[in-house]
Scaffold this motif. Structure first.
Motif, PDB file in Angstrom:
ATOM      1  N   ARG A  90       0.731  -1.161  -0.239  1.00 43.08           N
ATOM      2  CA  ARG A  90       0.002   0.026  -0.042  1.00 43.08           C
ATOM      3  C   ARG A  90       0.787   1.204  -0.041  1.00 43.08           C
ATOM      4  NH1 ARG A  90      -3.070  -2.997   3.714  1.00 43.08           N
ATOM      5  NH2 ARG A  90      -2.389  -2.025   5.320  1.00 43.08           N
ATOM      6  N   SER A  91       1.918   1.117   0.780  1.00 46.16           N
ATOM      7  CA  SER A  91       2.947   2.462   0.853  1.00 46.16           C
ATOM      8  C   SER A  91       3.430   2.633  -0.641  1.00 46.16           C
ATOM      9  CB  SER A  91       4.143   2.028   1.725  1.00 46.16           C
ATOM     10  OG  SER A  91       5.016   3.100   1.835  1.00 46.16           O
ATOM     11  N   ALA A  92       3.891   1.515  -1.352  1.00 42.58           N
ATOM     12  CA  ALA A  92       4.386   1.439  -2.575  1.00 42.58           C
ATOM     13  C   ALA A  92       3.328   2.223  -3.618  1.00 42.58           C
ATOM     14  CB  ALA A  92       4.832   0.381  -3.269  1.00 42.58           C
ATOM     15  N   LEU A  93       2.186   1.916  -3.557  1.00 41.39           N
ATOM     16  CA  LEU A  93       1.133   2.116  -4.494  1.00 41.39           C
ATOM     17  C   LEU A  93       0.719   3.754  -4.138  1.00 41.39           C
ATOM     18  CD1 LEU A  93      -1.481   1.649  -6.208  1.00 41.39           C
ATOM     19  CD2 LEU A  93      -2.783   1.217  -4.172  1.00 41.39           C
ATOM     20  N   PHE A  94       0.933   4.012  -3.001  1.00 42.66           N
ATOM     21  CA  PHE A  94       0.608   5.738  -2.953  1.00 42.66           C
ATOM     22  C   PHE A  94       1.786   6.372  -3.214  1.00 42.66           C
ATOM     23  CE2 PHE A  94      -2.837   4.109   0.141  1.00 42.66           C
ATOM     24  CZ  PHE A  94      -3.644   5.184  -0.180  1.00 42.66           C
ATOM     25  N   SER A  95       3.014   5.819  -2.952  1.00 42.32           N
ATOM     26  CA  SER A  95       4.210   6.398  -3.310  1.00 42.32           C
ATOM     27  C   SER A  95       4.457   6.592  -4.846  1.00 42.32           C
ATOM     28  CB  SER A  95       5.501   5.552  -2.850  1.00 42.32           C
ATOM     29  OG  SER A  95       5.341   5.593  -1.407  1.00 42.32           O
ATOM     30  N   GLY A  96       3.729   5.576  -5.356  1.00 38.79           N
ATOM     31  CA  GLY A  96       3.896   5.445  -6.930  1.00 38.79           C
ATOM     32  C   GLY A  96       2.896   6.819  -7.482  1.00 38.79           C
ATOM     33  N   LEU A  97       1.826   6.512  -6.858  1.00 37.58           N
ATOM     34  CA  LEU A  97       0.641   7.544  -7.144  1.00 37.58           C
ATOM     35  C   LEU A  97       1.063   9.114  -6.979  1.00 37.58           C
ATOM     36  CD1 LEU A  97      -2.636   6.198  -5.845  1.00 37.58           C
ATOM     37  CD2 LEU A  97      -1.837   6.407  -8.386  1.00 37.58           C
ATOM     38  N   ALA A  98       1.936   9.447  -6.000  1.00 31.24           N
ATOM     39  CA  ALA A  98       2.464  10.496  -5.857  1.00 31.24           C
ATOM     40  C   ALA A  98       3.569  10.970  -6.354  1.00 31.24           C
ATOM     41  CB  ALA A  98       3.022  10.597  -4.273  1.00 31.24           C
ATOM     42  N   ALA A  99       4.357  10.024  -7.046  1.00 30.33           N
ATOM     43  CA  ALA A  99       5.464  10.152  -8.136  1.00 30.33           C
ATOM     44  C   ALA A  99       4.911  10.580  -9.427  1.00 30.33           C
ATOM     45  CB  ALA A  99       6.299   8.944  -8.283  1.00 30.33           C
ATOM     46  N   LEU A 100       3.645  10.122  -9.806  1.00 32.66           N
ATOM     47  CA  LEU A 100       3.153  10.530 -10.925  1.00 32.66           C
ATOM     48  C   LEU A 100       2.474  11.895 -10.879  1.00 32.66           C
ATOM     49  CD1 LEU A 100       1.463   7.031 -11.860  1.00 32.66           C
ATOM     50  CD2 LEU A 100       3.465   8.149 -13.054  1.00 32.66           C
ATOM     51  N   LEU A 101       1.928  12.233  -9.568  1.00 34.88           N
ATOM     52  CA  LEU A 101       1.070  13.381  -9.518  1.00 34.88           C
ATOM     53  C   LEU A 101       1.867  14.699  -9.050  1.00 34.88           C
ATOM     54  CD1 LEU A 101      -1.758  14.367  -9.424  1.00 34.88           C
ATOM     55  CD2 LEU A 101      -2.246  13.717  -7.440  1.00 34.88           C
TER      56      LEU A 101
END
Length: 226
Positions: free
Chosen positions: A6-17
């Motif tokens: 879940r941390s990686a998912l949110f981190s990935g979304l943040a890296a895109l946004l």
């Protein structure tokens, strides 16, 4: 889905946004007529402040829950949120100073908003120092919980300081109006969303890391006893 996933998912979304948000700040949001380009610091300053307030709110709730249940996971959540909150508050003070130099002709003034923000930083930075100074887990968690609960009192004071006392700090968002153009509001909302997603990813990662460190310490203690 595990905590790390879940941390990686949110981190990935943040890296895109986050790059999208930065691009909107410099290429979509219009130049403010009075302050010029320095006004664009606002799009970073406000999300950082919101993230800091969120961190200390989570720390306060985690402190209350720890005192009620005495569960390690609540201490981990408190520690993670305090750590993130101190970093965010540091960045708030830095970005505020960078904005203040060309606008107020000084990096720092003892304005109520700035002073109460600095006090907030000292309170929770002291909480981190306290945690590093106490080895016994239960005592460390208890003292940290009390400090986080009491320290949160300063958060609403910081938020209301520019409204209660005479302050040179601008109040852009009011209860009945927002002093921004529509494109500025959209940019600010994107920046706030990106920062919030980044906060969640970082928070989940730090909580997981604290719990893993605690388990390693338990194994070391058990090995010593045996």
């Amino acid at each position: 889905m595990s905590v790390l996933n879940r941390s990686a998912l949110f981190s990935g979304l943040a890296a895109l946004l986050l790059p999208v948000a930065i691009g909107m700040v410099f290429f979509y949001a219009p130049m403010e007529k009075t302050m010029g380009s320095v006004q664009k610091i606002f799009y970073f300053h406000l999300p950082l402040a919101f993230s800091a307030f969120l961190s200390f709110f989570v720390a306060c709730v985690s402190g209350i829950m720890y005192l009620r249940r005495r569960q390690r996971v609540w201490d981990a959540r408190l520690a993670a949120s305090v750590e993130i909150g101190v970093v965010m508050t540091t960045l708030v003070l830095i970005t505020g100073s960078l904005w203040g130099k060309p606008i107020w002709n000084t990096y720092w003034t003892w304005d109520p908003r700035l002073t109460t923000s600095l006090i907030l930083w000292f309170i929770f930075a002291s909480c981190l120092i306290l945690r590093s100074a106490i080895d016994e887990e239960g005592k460390r968690a208890t003292f940290s919980a009390v400090m986080a609960i009491v320290g949160f009192i300063d958060v609403p004071i910081v938020f209301l300081s520019a409204r209660i006392w005479r302050s040179i700090h601008p109040t852009v968002i009011r209860s009945n109006s927002v002093g921004l153009e529509s494109s500025m509001i959209v940019t600010l909302l994107v920046c706030m969303t990106a920062m919030l997603i980044f906060w969640v990813g970082l928070y989940k990662f730090r909580v997981s890391l604290y719990l893993q460190e605690a388990k390693v310490n338990d194994l070391q203690i058990d090995g010593t006893k045996s």
